[in-house]
Design a protein around this motif. Sequence first.
Motif, PDB file in Angstrom:
ATOM      1  N   SER B  12       0.942  -1.154   0.017  1.00 40.65           N
ATOM      2  CA  SER B  12       0.231   0.015   0.115  1.00 40.65           C
ATOM      3  C   SER B  12       0.996   1.151  -0.015  1.00 40.65           C
ATOM      4  O   SER B  12       0.285   2.380  -0.575  1.00 40.65           O
ATOM      5  N   GLY B  13       2.188   1.255   0.507  1.00 37.27           N
ATOM      6  CA  GLY B  13       2.932   2.444   0.679  1.00 37.27           C
ATOM      7  C   GLY B  13       4.516   1.944   0.536  1.00 37.27           C
ATOM      8  O   GLY B  13       4.980   1.250  -0.390  1.00 37.27           O
ATOM      9  N   ILE B  14       5.161   2.444   1.764  1.00 33.51           N
ATOM     10  CA  ILE B  14       6.642   1.958   1.699  1.00 33.51           C
ATOM     11  C   ILE B  14       7.010   0.839   2.368  1.00 33.51           C
ATOM     12  O   ILE B  14       8.292   0.437   2.301  1.00 33.51           O
ATOM     13  N   GLY B  15       5.912   0.448   3.233  1.00 30.44           N
ATOM     14  CA  GLY B  15       6.382  -0.800   4.090  1.00 30.44           C
ATOM     15  C   GLY B  15       6.985  -1.877   3.411  1.00 30.44           C
ATOM     16  O   GLY B  15       7.993  -2.478   3.799  1.00 30.44           O
ATOM     17  N   TYR B  34       8.419  -2.252  -8.513  1.00 26.04           N
ATOM     18  CA  TYR B  34       7.995  -2.154  -6.891  1.00 26.04           C
ATOM     19  C   TYR B  34       6.760  -1.085  -7.437  1.00 26.04           C
ATOM     20  O   TYR B  34       6.723  -0.052  -7.889  1.00 26.04           O
ATOM     21  N   PHE B  35       5.619  -1.476  -6.738  1.00 27.89           N
ATOM     22  CA  PHE B  35       4.507  -0.588  -6.797  1.00 27.89           C
ATOM     23  C   PHE B  35       4.027  -0.270  -5.464  1.00 27.89           C
ATOM     24  O   PHE B  35       3.686  -1.169  -4.419  1.00 27.89           O
ATOM     25  N   GLY B  36       3.912   0.802  -5.033  1.00 24.00           N
ATOM     26  CA  GLY B  36       3.234   1.513  -3.860  1.00 24.00           C
ATOM     27  C   GLY B  36       2.083   2.356  -4.148  1.00 24.00           C
ATOM     28  O   GLY B  36       2.043   3.300  -4.818  1.00 24.00           O
ATOM     29  N   ASP B  37       1.150   1.630  -3.575  1.00 20.80           N
ATOM     30  CA  ASP B  37      -0.265   2.112  -3.887  1.00 20.80           C
ATOM     31  C   ASP B  37      -0.735   3.571  -2.869  1.00 20.80           C
ATOM     32  O   ASP B  37      -1.697   3.272  -2.000  1.00 20.80           O
ATOM     33  N   THR B  38       0.044   4.577  -2.855  1.00 24.38           N
ATOM     34  CA  THR B  38       0.167   5.522  -2.147  1.00 24.38           C
ATOM     35  C   THR B  38      -1.161   6.493  -2.215  1.00 24.38           C
ATOM     36  O   THR B  38      -1.355   7.268  -1.113  1.00 24.38           O
ATOM     37  N   ALA B  39      -2.006   6.219  -3.216  1.00 23.06           N
ATOM     38  CA  ALA B  39      -3.123   7.020  -3.382  1.00 23.06           C
ATOM     39  C   ALA B  39      -4.356   6.324  -2.302  1.00 23.06           C
ATOM     40  O   ALA B  39      -5.423   7.190  -2.145  1.00 23.06           O
ATOM     41  N   HIS B  40      -3.879   5.133  -2.107  1.00 27.52           N
ATOM     42  CA  HIS B  40      -5.114   4.341  -1.372  1.00 27.52           C
ATOM     43  C   HIS B  40      -4.483   4.069   0.059  1.00 27.52           C
ATOM     44  O   HIS B  40      -5.259   3.454   1.009  1.00 27.52           O
ATOM     45  N   VAL B  41      -3.243   4.372   0.471  1.00 30.09           N
ATOM     46  CA  VAL B  41      -2.690   3.947   1.608  1.00 30.09           C
ATOM     47  C   VAL B  41      -3.306   4.695   2.765  1.00 30.09           C
ATOM     48  O   VAL B  41      -3.973   5.779   2.506  1.00 30.09           O
ATOM     49  N   PRO B  42      -3.622   4.266   3.898  1.00 36.06           N
ATOM     50  CA  PRO B  42      -3.218   2.738   4.503  1.00 36.06           C
ATOM     51  C   PRO B  42      -4.301   1.879   3.963  1.00 36.06           C
ATOM     52  O   PRO B  42      -5.425   2.279   3.801  1.00 36.06           O
ATOM     53  N   TYR B  43      -3.796   0.673   3.878  1.00 34.92           N
ATOM     54  CA  TYR B  43      -5.088  -0.558   3.732  1.00 34.92           C
ATOM     55  C   TYR B  43      -5.420  -1.155   4.977  1.00 34.92           C
ATOM     56  O   TYR B  43      -6.622  -1.340   5.202  1.00 34.92           O
ATOM     57  N   GLY B  44      -4.772  -0.798   6.115  1.00 35.73           N
ATOM     58  CA  GLY B  44      -4.869  -1.443   7.412  1.00 35.73           C
ATOM     59  C   GLY B  44      -6.235  -1.422   8.066  1.00 35.73           C
ATOM     60  O   GLY B  44      -6.570  -2.003   9.080  1.00 35.73           O
ATOM     61  N   VAL B 238       4.323   4.695  -8.072  1.00 36.78           N
ATOM     62  CA  VAL B 238       3.299   4.710  -7.046  1.00 36.78           C
ATOM     63  C   VAL B 238       1.892   5.278  -7.816  1.00 36.78           C
ATOM     64  O   VAL B 238       2.039   5.881  -8.861  1.00 36.78           O
ATOM     65  N   SER B 239       0.787   5.121  -7.058  1.00 32.30           N
ATOM     66  CA  SER B 239      -0.252   5.758  -7.338  1.00 32.30           C
ATOM     67  C   SER B 239      -0.554   7.216  -7.006  1.00 32.30           C
ATOM     68  O   SER B 239      -1.635   7.857  -7.405  1.00 32.30           O
ATOM     69  N   ASP B 240       0.276   7.844  -6.039  1.00 34.14           N
ATOM     70  CA  ASP B 240       0.361   9.391  -5.859  1.00 34.14           C
ATOM     71  C   ASP B 240       1.753   9.707  -5.412  1.00 34.14           C
ATOM     72  O   ASP B 240       2.537   8.907  -4.933  1.00 34.14           O
TER      73      ASP B 240
END
Lengths: 266, 266
Positions: B12-15, B34-44, B238-240
Amino acid sequence: MKANAPIGIFDSGIGGLTVLKAVIRRMPEEDVIYFGDTAHVPYGSKSGATVTRYSLEVARFLAARGVKALVVACNTSSALALDAVARAIDVPVLGVILPGANAAAAATRNGHVGIIGTEATIASGAYAAALRARRPGVRVESLACPLFVPLVEEGWWGHPATLLAARHYLAGLRRTDIDTLILGCTHYPLLKGVVRRVMGPSVRLIDSADAVARETESLLENLELRRRQGRGRQKFFVSDDPKRFSRLARRLLGLRSGTAELHAFD
Amino acid sequence: MKANAPIGIFDSGIGGLTVLKAVIRRMPEEDVIYFGDTAHVPYGSKSGATVTRYSLEVARFLAARGVKALVVACNTSSALALDAVARAIDVPVLGVILPGANAAAAATRNGHVGIIGTEATIASGAYAAALRARRPGVRVESLACPLFVPLVEEGWWGHPATLLAARHYLAGLRRTDIDTLILGCTHYPLLKGVVRRVMGPSVRLIDSADAVARETESLLENLELRRRQGRGRQKFFVSDDPKRFSRLARRLLGLRSGTAELHAFD
């Protein structure tokens, strides 16, 4: 547009409920539709393009539900996406930046004002610009406090970790002579106690919720769209997990939103 | 599928960069996207339906870029969306839950294991199920630590507020006799020092990054898809906001991802 139509209020999550409460307090006859964009929360660490895209989705959804005015009860969205939202829908739109800045400009005596908010709100410079437009010569200190939103969402308003975080973030501000501090995020009113403890009693804290409710009322009066009778109802929509939202709304604000309905965006 | 194709890793991000680092260390010849889905972070803190929707978007994007294997380097996505992802794309898919659970099952002596993770990962029960499948009779203590991700993203790995938060969250776990604790979120390895300080030296901390890298290597060996020579390159999407991602990647992991490219989903 009819006076009986509801007011639309939206935020990325639960923070805007502080504005909802102020609106209900001031205009108990009005129906309100609240949208929490919980599938995309938080907005505060995201870019202008992404926050604008998300805000437009919500605004169009609420416009399609026939709201007579839209309150963007999220500082980040107000700072980054307000113009785009106002252009996209055929409904009067209010943000939270201008009312907060105006209240601070009126409150400060020494013309030295602090602003705390999310990274995106602070980076936008929107508060500083609004303050300077209203009160030329004002000195402004801006500061992002990224952990305040997660701390509020965890319910740690008075937790020792929150106090340490506040001391860390606000250390620089304490060394200035600001006499007014804008709580530039709708989550922050829940941390008023901690912020006051760190900043001391001489700094006036500006929470824009009341100012926004006042401005919304005056807008509706001017447009002759105030509802004059009856008792307003609230309807809640979220873009993810209504249960989690209802739990937080109850815990953080004593609000019952047991009817929150899921509306997912694709 | 060709051995020269890249490995796909997403979070979802940098983790997930902690997993990327372990993969590079073990297989320096391999190219990685590597893909970081930073537009949707956090997933948790989001629901299974929403996390699955986001995960599928990323998985399809990486499959279209021709990856030879996909590592879901996000515990929440591994817990909630792994089956959906594996069904949706024609590429071997690995999650982080199973390797972590297997490593913990092998490490524990008294058969009493703790797991910390995001709300969604813990609520899924995925780690507990994987542990029990591997080692029947194991006792499991599960605990969500919602503030750990924001604390890591703020860079507060050793901050007094982080220590207080860890003491708060882990108080119950300390009263048990677990001898092994799974760091069930790819951000948490960055808090190893604080967690060790609170839990004491007798509790073994399981960081699944190495286990995942090992499992990825063995999968590629079995499929005869290992690249045997050359020096691998990394490509970041990344998405953002690529700038924010690159800054965090450098600060948190010393990784240079200056080339991160924006790919926004609609």
